[in-house]
Design an enzyme around this catalytic site. Structure first.
Site, PDB file in Angstrom:
ATOM      1  N   TYR A 136       0.869  -1.178   0.000  1.00  0.00           N
ATOM      2  CA  TYR A 136       0.000   0.000   0.000  1.00  0.00           C
ATOM      3  C   TYR A 136       0.904   1.225   0.000  1.00  0.00           C
ATOM      4  O   TYR A 136       2.048   1.163  -0.453  1.00  0.00           O
ATOM      5  CB  TYR A 136      -0.926  -0.090   1.224  1.00  0.00           C
ATOM      6  N   ARG A 189      -6.591  10.168 -10.959  1.00  0.00           N
ATOM      7  CA  ARG A 189      -5.932  10.898  -9.865  1.00  0.00           C
ATOM      8  C   ARG A 189      -5.374   9.884  -8.873  1.00  0.00           C
ATOM      9  O   ARG A 189      -5.896   9.718  -7.778  1.00  0.00           O
ATOM     10  CB  ARG A 189      -6.941  11.830  -9.172  1.00  0.00           C
ATOM     11  N   LYS A 207      -5.620  -2.131  -2.403  1.00  0.00           N
ATOM     12  CA  LYS A 207      -6.719  -1.913  -1.461  1.00  0.00           C
ATOM     13  C   LYS A 207      -7.380  -3.234  -1.082  1.00  0.00           C
ATOM     14  O   LYS A 207      -7.677  -3.489   0.090  1.00  0.00           O
ATOM     15  CB  LYS A 207      -7.764  -0.981  -2.083  1.00  0.00           C
ATOM     16  N   GLU A 278     -12.466   4.829  -6.275  1.00  0.00           N
ATOM     17  CA  GLU A 278     -11.105   5.104  -5.819  1.00  0.00           C
ATOM     18  C   GLU A 278     -10.337   5.922  -6.851  1.00  0.00           C
ATOM     19  O   GLU A 278     -10.279   5.563  -8.032  1.00  0.00           O
ATOM     20  CB  GLU A 278     -10.363   3.779  -5.578  1.00  0.00           C
ATOM     21  N   ASP A 279      -9.773   7.035  -6.412  1.00  0.00           N
ATOM     22  CA  ASP A 279      -8.847   7.835  -7.219  1.00  0.00           C
ATOM     23  C   ASP A 279      -9.438   8.317  -8.547  1.00  0.00           C
ATOM     24  O   ASP A 279      -8.761   8.313  -9.584  1.00  0.00           O
ATOM     25  CB  ASP A 279      -7.545   7.065  -7.453  1.00  0.00           C
ATOM     26  N   ASP A 301     -13.762   6.351  -1.293  1.00  0.00           N
ATOM     27  CA  ASP A 301     -12.782   6.267  -0.217  1.00  0.00           C
ATOM     28  C   ASP A 301     -11.997   7.563  -0.062  1.00  0.00           C
ATOM     29  O   ASP A 301     -11.650   7.959   1.050  1.00  0.00           O
ATOM     30  CB  ASP A 301     -11.829   5.096  -0.476  1.00  0.00           C
ATOM     31  N   ASP A 302     -11.724   8.252  -1.175  1.00  0.00           N
ATOM     32  CA  ASP A 302     -10.955   9.497  -1.108  1.00  0.00           C
ATOM     33  C   ASP A 302     -11.744  10.596  -0.395  1.00  0.00           C
ATOM     34  O   ASP A 302     -11.155  11.457   0.264  1.00  0.00           O
ATOM     35  CB  ASP A 302     -10.577   9.956  -2.515  1.00  0.00           C
ATOM     36  N   ASN A 441      -0.288  11.820  -0.146  1.00  0.00           N
ATOM     37  CA  ASN A 441       0.456  10.605  -0.478  1.00  0.00           C
ATOM     38  C   ASN A 441       0.957  10.671  -1.910  1.00  0.00           C
ATOM     39  O   ASN A 441       0.361  11.362  -2.749  1.00  0.00           O
ATOM     40  CB  ASN A 441      -0.465   9.384  -0.324  1.00  0.00           C
TER      41      ASN A 441
END
Length: 584
Positions: A136, A189, A207, A278-279, A301-302, A441
């Site tokens: 991760y 992203r 994940k 996600e992203d 999740d973001d 991150n």
């Protein structure tokens, strides 16, 4: 199952197997569970001969017993000596430590996962603190950057814009039918790295490995999806080896229609699946969540996972400062998905203790790329308007700190080293214990390091970061930075949603997750400045969160499963334990 078709009461002899019905060519192999009773009929439909050695879900390497080698027709296909699982672990760890870089360690572990799934998860679970930064953040960021170059074999499902009109049929090619968790990205992203296109597939894979390691969700129930709609990265478009579509990103109605077809295909093919967005880029993340949150069991999740883990860190920090949530002023650097998601959940937490909505919003301030978000600006996107305050505009972060005098500074900008020494020192001037969260991150994108935060405040800062930093020795004491890692939230959340049969996901479930996570932090951790429990306790933490989420699902009348007996024990018995099956 409660939902119009009758009621199923879980019995101890079978409840441990209900969530682990997975399929191999349409047949369900027997899955071990610690509460299995002797009279449960074991499935005998297993691949024979070399075929079983190429199925990572069934492969045991050199651990097949003499009897299994005869029964499965693999005698002579393996070295003669039979090794125990523990002996195999020694070999794995020795080879892991020989890898010269973190990326090499990542590649080694992914190869193990492709070869022997059980041994991979046993290794990861037994060494979570050492290996989570590899599978991760931060290493997964570099793995995504190199994904085209290190790609070995398929893992997950690649849906592309070329599949329009045929998405449901393509989804049916997935070999496992009892899917409960799907992590989907379009790669626009990835962390703070930007548009990585199809190379962003490393994120859903990583994940989902944590769903299994941290919360015991069976790997056969996990499905990574890359929605390949092209990329706007010139570097990737010029790369002749790039694994994705070499075309500009799909936009507008064509993109919307494709996403809708994918969501509807998932709902049809995997009706019990929870969808984790996600992203996705800011342009799509917000409307995707708003459009589908009431149509299926989904979350971003973001936006929401980051919000829950950050709120938990804030709760822990207030145990150190001895201040109330209502007294806080929070200044965000960055006004995208993560920042506004965190602010929304903080506002909800303030409202829960009696503060009116508008007053709660007045406690959250944002600095974006142009400066402080204020009402006099006419260039604000819709998600920023609620946090535009009636105060003078300042163009820089230091000016905003001196204007707002925040108690907490949260970085979600993706811009490295933006919390400079003057900024950290200004936070120290305004607060006895300034709360500083550098959440971007991977590590290369962090707004500051732990050492900088502690040194520039003479050790008074309460610090957390998105990627891990080592403890810092300053003023004759150790300061242990907490990692505000979404992995503290989403695995336990998913476990609670699955075991409760949740029909929808609400903000209250993220609030319950944040409170459960904060409650799991011991005073000994806080004494060192650490706002989160140790990673080695991740399974216990995930279980506590799952219980809190399950209770909230029931309270909101969104549950379709009704357990008997103690809820904590019920959920614990559903958790996958990576251990070899007996095939005789």
């Amino acid at each position: 199952i409660v939902g119009g078709q009758g009621i199923c009461i879980f019995q101890p002899a079978v409840r441990g197997t209900l969530l682990y019905n997975r399929f191999y060519h349409g047949k369900a192999p027997r899955m071990r569970h610690e509460n299995d009773s002797p009279h449960i009929q074991r499935n005998t439909h297993l691949p024979h001969g070399v075929a079983i050695l190429h199925d990572p879900a069934l492969h045991k390497g050199t651990a097949y017993t003499e009897e299994e080698r005869d029964a499965l027709g693999i005698r002579g296909l393996l070295p003669a000596r039979v090794f125990t699982e523990e002996e195999q672990l020694v070999r794995v760890m020795a080879n892991f430590q020989r890898q010269s870089t973190d990326l090499d360690k990542y590649i080694f572990l992914m190869a193990l996962q492709d070869r022997n799934e059980t041994l991979f998860y046993r290794t990861l679970l037994d060494n979570l603190e050492e290996m989570m930064p590899i599978v991760y953040t931060p290493t997964v960021g570099e793995a995504c950057r190199q994904f085209t170059n290190i790609w070995r074999q398929p893992r997950g499902m690649f849906l592309s814009s070329k599949d329009r009109g045929n998405i449901t049929a393509v989804l049916q090619n997935w070999p496992k039918k009892d899917v409960h968790i799907i992590v989907i990205t379009d790669g626009e992203r990835i962390l703070g790295l930007g548009d990585l296109g199809a190379d962003g597939m490393g994120i859903p894979i990583g994940k989902l490995s944590l769903y299994t390691a941290c919360a015991g969700i069976h790997p056969g129930q996990c499905m990574p999806i890359m929605l390949d709609v092209g990329t706007d990265s010139e570097e990737l478009l010029r790369n002749p080896l790039y694994i994705g579509l070499r075309q500009p990103r799909l936009r507008g109605d064509d993109y919307v229609d494709l996403v809708h077809e994918v969501i509807e295909g998932i709902k049809t093919t995997f009706p019990h699946a929870i969808i984790q967005f996600e992203d996705f880029g800011n342009k799509n993340a917000f409307w995707l969540l708003e459009k589908y949150r009431d149509q299926c069991c989904c979350f971003n999740d973001d936006i929401q996972g980051t919000a829950a883990v950050t709120l938990a860190g804030l709760f822990s920090a207030l145990r150190i400062t001895k201040k109330s949530l209502q007294e806080q002023k929070i200044l965000f650097l960055g006004a995208g998905e993560a920042g506004t998601g965190i602010a929304d959940l903080i506002v909800a937490a303030m409202m829960e203790v009696g503060m009116p909505l508008e007053e709660a919003r007045q406690r959250c301030y944002f600095v974006d790329s142009k400066g402080l978000v204020v009402k006099s600006r006419n260039d604000l996107q819709a998600h920023k308007v609620h946090y535009a305050h009636d105060c003078p505009f300042v163009s820089d972060l230091l000016g905003a700190i001196d204007t707002v005098k925040p108690t907490a500074l949260i970085g979600v900008s993706g811009q490295p080293q933006t919390f400079t020494q003057p900024i950290i020192e200004a936070m120290g001037r305004h607060n006895e214990h300034p709360i500083i969260f550098a959440l971007s991150n991977p590590t290369s994108k962090a707004e500051c390091t732990a050492e900088q935060a502690y040194q520039w405040t003479e050790g008074t800062a309460i610090f957390a970061s998105g990627s891990p930093f080592k403890p810092v020795h300053l003023n004759n004491r150790w300061h242990v930075p907490g990692q505000s890692n979404n992995a503290y939230i989403f695995p336990g959340l998913g476990l609670g949603l699955i075991t409760s049969g949740a029909k929808r996901i609400t903000e209250e479930m993220f609030m319950a997750s944040a409170k459960a996570l904060a409650d799991s932090v011991h005073e000994t951790d806080l004494a060192q400045g650490c706002l989160f429990p140790p990673l080695s306790d991740m399974r216990k933490t995930s279980l506590d969160i799952a219980v809190a989420v399950f209770q909230m699902v029931v309270e909101q009348e969104l549950s379709t499963l009704a357990p008997t007996g103690d809820l904590h024990d019920f959920i614990r018995t559903q958790m996958y334990q990576p251990s070899y099956e007996s095939y005789t």
